[in-house]
Design a protein around this motif. Structure first.
Motif, PDB file in Angstrom:
ATOM      1  N   ILE A  99       0.850  -1.190   0.000  1.00 28.72           N
ATOM      2  CA  ILE A  99       0.000   0.000   0.000  1.00 28.72           C
ATOM      3  C   ILE A  99       0.888   1.244   0.000  1.00 28.72           C
ATOM      4  CG2 ILE A  99      -0.200   0.019   2.533  1.00 28.72           C
ATOM      5  CD1 ILE A  99      -3.156   0.925   2.105  1.00 28.72           C
ATOM      6  N   PRO A 100       0.555   2.208  -0.844  1.00 35.40           N
ATOM      7  CA  PRO A 100       1.316   3.461  -0.820  1.00 35.40           C
ATOM      8  C   PRO A 100       1.085   4.195   0.496  1.00 35.40           C
ATOM      9  CG  PRO A 100      -0.187   3.366  -2.712  1.00 35.40           C
ATOM     10  CD  PRO A 100      -0.487   2.200  -1.851  1.00 35.40           C
ATOM     11  N   VAL A 101       2.115   4.902   0.922  1.00 36.29           N
ATOM     12  CA  VAL A 101       2.044   5.690   2.158  1.00 36.29           C
ATOM     13  C   VAL A 101       2.190   7.159   1.778  1.00 36.29           C
ATOM     14  CG1 VAL A 101       3.064   6.099   4.434  1.00 36.29           C
ATOM     15  CG2 VAL A 101       3.137   3.793   3.429  1.00 36.29           C
ATOM     16  N   VAL A 102       1.262   7.978   2.268  1.00 37.17           N
ATOM     17  CA  VAL A 102       1.286   9.406   1.971  1.00 37.17           C
ATOM     18  C   VAL A 102       1.352  10.203   3.278  1.00 37.17           C
ATOM     19  CG1 VAL A 102       0.025   9.145  -0.215  1.00 37.17           C
ATOM     20  CG2 VAL A 102      -1.250   9.571   1.895  1.00 37.17           C
ATOM     21  N   ASP A 103       1.807  11.453   3.145  1.00 37.08           N
ATOM     22  CA  ASP A 103       1.763  12.344   4.299  1.00 37.08           C
ATOM     23  C   ASP A 103       0.388  12.998   4.337  1.00 37.08           C
ATOM     24  OD1 ASP A 103       1.817  14.479   2.445  1.00 37.08           O
ATOM     25  OD2 ASP A 103       3.916  14.958   2.844  1.00 37.08           O
ATOM     26  N   ARG A 104       0.146  13.866   5.298  1.00 40.10           N
ATOM     27  CA  ARG A 104      -1.179  14.468   5.448  1.00 40.10           C
ATOM     28  C   ARG A 104      -1.503  15.459   4.323  1.00 40.10           C
ATOM     29  NH1 ARG A 104      -4.872  11.604   8.256  1.00 40.10           N
ATOM     30  NH2 ARG A 104      -3.695  10.386   9.768  1.00 40.10           N
ATOM     31  N   ASN A 105      -0.508  15.808   3.500  1.00 40.91           N
ATOM     32  CA  ASN A 105      -0.752  16.611   2.301  1.00 40.91           C
ATOM     33  C   ASN A 105      -0.987  15.721   1.077  1.00 40.91           C
ATOM     34  OD1 ASN A 105      -0.445  19.172   3.555  1.00 40.91           O
ATOM     35  ND2 ASN A 105       1.776  18.850   3.547  1.00 40.91           N
ATOM     36  N   LYS A 106      -1.075  14.416   1.337  1.00 41.69           N
ATOM     37  CA  LYS A 106      -1.289  13.387   0.312  1.00 41.69           C
ATOM     38  C   LYS A 106      -0.171  13.318  -0.717  1.00 41.69           C
ATOM     39  CE  LYS A 106      -6.147  12.771   0.998  1.00 41.69           C
ATOM     40  NZ  LYS A 106      -7.466  12.705   0.414  1.00 41.69           N
ATOM     41  N   ARG A 107       1.048  13.571  -0.252  1.00 48.31           N
ATOM     42  CA  ARG A 107       2.239  13.396  -1.072  1.00 48.31           C
ATOM     43  C   ARG A 107       2.838  12.037  -0.739  1.00 48.31           C
ATOM     44  NH1 ARG A 107       1.220  17.794  -3.071  1.00 48.31           N
ATOM     45  NH2 ARG A 107       2.148  19.819  -3.040  1.00 48.31           N
ATOM     46  N   LEU A 108       3.225  11.278  -1.764  1.00 54.18           N
ATOM     47  CA  LEU A 108       3.788   9.954  -1.567  1.00 54.18           C
ATOM     48  C   LEU A 108       5.103  10.045  -0.804  1.00 54.18           C
ATOM     49  CD1 LEU A 108       3.448   6.909  -2.344  1.00 54.18           C
ATOM     50  CD2 LEU A 108       4.966   7.406  -4.270  1.00 54.18           C
ATOM     51  N   VAL A 109       5.209   9.286   0.295  1.00 61.52           N
ATOM     52  CA  VAL A 109       6.434   9.286   1.094  1.00 61.52           C
ATOM     53  C   VAL A 109       7.026   7.892   1.246  1.00 61.52           C
ATOM     54  CG1 VAL A 109       5.865  11.394   2.370  1.00 61.52           C
ATOM     55  CG2 VAL A 109       5.127   9.163   3.280  1.00 61.52           C
ATOM     56  N   GLY A 110       6.312   6.860   0.795  1.00 58.44           N
ATOM     57  CA  GLY A 110       6.833   5.506   0.918  1.00 58.44           C
ATOM     58  C   GLY A 110       5.829   4.474   0.474  1.00 58.44           C
ATOM     59  N   ILE A 111       6.170   3.223   0.730  1.00 55.71           N
ATOM     60  CA  ILE A 111       5.275   2.113   0.447  1.00 55.71           C
ATOM     61  C   ILE A 111       5.419   1.119   1.588  1.00 55.71           C
ATOM     62  CG2 ILE A 111       6.883   0.756  -0.961  1.00 55.71           C
ATOM     63  CD1 ILE A 111       4.389   0.342  -2.885  1.00 55.71           C
ATOM     64  N   LEU A 112       4.326   0.505   1.961  1.00 55.07           N
ATOM     65  CA  LEU A 112       4.318  -0.469   3.051  1.00 55.07           C
ATOM     66  C   LEU A 112       3.918  -1.816   2.473  1.00 55.07           C
ATOM     67  CD1 LEU A 112       4.526  -0.851   6.197  1.00 55.07           C
ATOM     68  CD2 LEU A 112       2.029  -0.627   6.199  1.00 55.07           C
ATOM     69  N   SER A 113       4.739  -2.822   2.701  1.00 52.27           N
ATOM     70  CA  SER A 113       4.444  -4.166   2.208  1.00 52.27           C
ATOM     71  C   SER A 113       4.218  -5.105   3.385  1.00 52.27           C
ATOM     72  CB  SER A 113       5.606  -4.683   1.363  1.00 52.27           C
ATOM     73  OG  SER A 113       6.718  -4.976   2.193  1.00 52.27           O
ATOM     74  N   LEU A 114       3.644  -6.249   3.073  1.00 48.29           N
ATOM     75  CA  LEU A 114       3.498  -7.271   4.117  1.00 48.29           C
ATOM     76  C   LEU A 114       4.855  -7.640   4.697  1.00 48.29           C
ATOM     77  CD1 LEU A 114       0.817  -9.703   2.682  1.00 48.29           C
ATOM     78  CD2 LEU A 114       0.577  -8.062   4.526  1.00 48.29           C
ATOM     79  N   GLY A 115       5.875  -7.651   3.857  1.00 47.80           N
ATOM     80  CA  GLY A 115       7.226  -7.940   4.344  1.00 47.80           C
ATOM     81  C   GLY A 115       7.708  -6.908   5.345  1.00 47.80           C
ATOM     82  N   ASP A 116       7.400  -5.631   5.091  1.00 48.27           N
ATOM     83  CA  ASP A 116       7.761  -4.570   6.036  1.00 48.27           C
ATOM     84  C   ASP A 116       7.068  -4.793   7.376  1.00 48.27           C
ATOM     85  OD1 ASP A 116       9.269  -3.217   4.058  1.00 48.27           O
ATOM     86  OD2 ASP A 116       7.520  -2.027   3.444  1.00 48.27           O
ATOM     87  N   VAL A 117       5.784  -5.148   7.312  1.00 49.20           N
ATOM     88  CA  VAL A 117       5.014  -5.406   8.536  1.00 49.20           C
ATOM     89  C   VAL A 117       5.602  -6.607   9.262  1.00 49.20           C
ATOM     90  CG1 VAL A 117       2.750  -6.056   9.466  1.00 49.20           C
ATOM     91  CG2 VAL A 117       2.904  -4.375   7.610  1.00 49.20           C
ATOM     92  N   ALA A 118       5.915  -7.663   8.512  1.00 52.42           N
ATOM     93  CA  ALA A 118       6.447  -8.886   9.115  1.00 52.42           C
ATOM     94  C   ALA A 118       7.772  -8.639   9.820  1.00 52.42           C
ATOM     95  CB  ALA A 118       6.619  -9.965   8.050  1.00 52.42           C
ATOM     96  N   MET A 119       8.585  -7.753   9.266  1.00 49.27           N
ATOM     97  CA  MET A 119       9.885  -7.462   9.889  1.00 49.27           C
ATOM     98  C   MET A 119       9.710  -6.872  11.290  1.00 49.27           C
ATOM     99  SD  MET A 119      12.195  -8.466   7.787  1.00 49.27           S
ATOM    100  CE  MET A 119      13.717  -7.623   8.093  1.00 49.27           C
ATOM    101  N   MET A 120       8.544  -6.290  11.547  1.00 44.95           N
ATOM    102  CA  MET A 120       8.268  -5.674  12.839  1.00 44.95           C
ATOM    103  C   MET A 120       7.586  -6.637  13.808  1.00 44.95           C
ATOM    104  SD  MET A 120       9.486  -2.753  12.608  1.00 44.95           S
ATOM    105  CE  MET A 120      10.417  -2.193  11.210  1.00 44.95           C
ATOM    106  N   GLN A 121       7.201  -7.805  13.334  1.00 47.55           N
ATOM    107  CA  GLN A 121       6.466  -8.768  14.154  1.00 47.55           C
ATOM    108  C   GLN A 121       7.419  -9.774  14.787  1.00 47.55           C
ATOM    109  OE1 GLN A 121       3.158  -8.271  14.567  1.00 47.55           O
ATOM    110  NE2 GLN A 121       3.420  -6.518  13.222  1.00 47.55           N
ATOM    111  N   GLN A 122       7.033 -10.286  15.914  1.00 47.81           N
ATOM    112  CA  GLN A 122       7.788 -11.314  16.610  1.00 47.81           C
ATOM    113  C   GLN A 122       7.159 -12.666  16.317  1.00 47.81           C
ATOM    114  OE1 GLN A 122      10.545 -10.638  18.448  1.00 47.81           O
ATOM    115  NE2 GLN A 122      10.311  -8.488  17.916  1.00 47.81           N
ATOM    116  N   GLY A 123       7.933 -13.722  16.412  1.00 46.46           N
ATOM    117  CA  GLY A 123       7.384 -15.064  16.310  1.00 46.46           C
ATOM    118  C   GLY A 123       7.558 -15.695  14.948  1.00 46.46           C
TER     119      GLY A 123
END
Length: 151
Positions: A99-123
């Motif tokens: 999913i694209p990530v935007v700032d509150r001005n709706k400017r693209l600042v990044g992208i979030l993937s399931l892999g990014d989320v998984a890197m933050m999860q334990q187990g």
């Protein structure tokens, strides 16, 4: 934890005026199957390898077809300051892998993937998803891979 702490900041962006061949080359260069599409610093769509295959090639369009003609225009996005757990839950509910990530001005600042989320999860589940989502491997977009074990 906020989305900004997990997202990938260095994002390749296609233009609606790029050809699908240019977009495909960009995908190959970063070993990904999706690119955000931006116009004048605004997110206007997403182009996937599936969009290229189904909306362009299967419809008889060639490599000179424009990204803007085959991209997905109705896209979901999240804000960089949203809670990561809330966004991850929404990704699962909507079956979205990136999913694209935007700032509150709706400017693209990044992208979030399931892999990014998984890197933050334990187990074990987080570790498995992080490993599966890692760049390269047997199912790399570019076809450059090596097989371990017997073929």
């Amino acid at each position: 934890m906020r989305v900004s702490e997990a997202m990938t900041r260095n994002v390749s962006i296609a233009s609606p005026d790029h050809t699908i061949q240019e977009a495909a080359r960009m995908m190959a260069d970063i070993d990904a199957g999706v690119l955000p599409v931006g116009d004048n610093d605004r997110l206007v769509g997403m182009i996937t390898d599936r969009d290229i295959a189904v909306r362009a090639v299967a419809a008889g369009q060639g490599p000179a077809a424009r990204v803007g003609d085959v991209m997905t225009r109705d896209i979901c996005y999240c804000f960089e300051d949203e809670d990561l757990d809330d966004v991850a839950h929404n990704l699962g509910e909507q079956q979205i892998r990136r999913i694209p990530v935007v700032d509150r001005n709706k400017r693209l600042v990044g992208i979030l993937s399931l892999g990014d989320v998984a890197m933050m999860q334990q187990g074990p589940a987080g570790e498995a998803l992080a490993g599966i989502s890692r760049r390269g491997g047997m199912h790399t977009q570019t076809g450059n891979h090596s097989r371990a074990g017997n073929a």
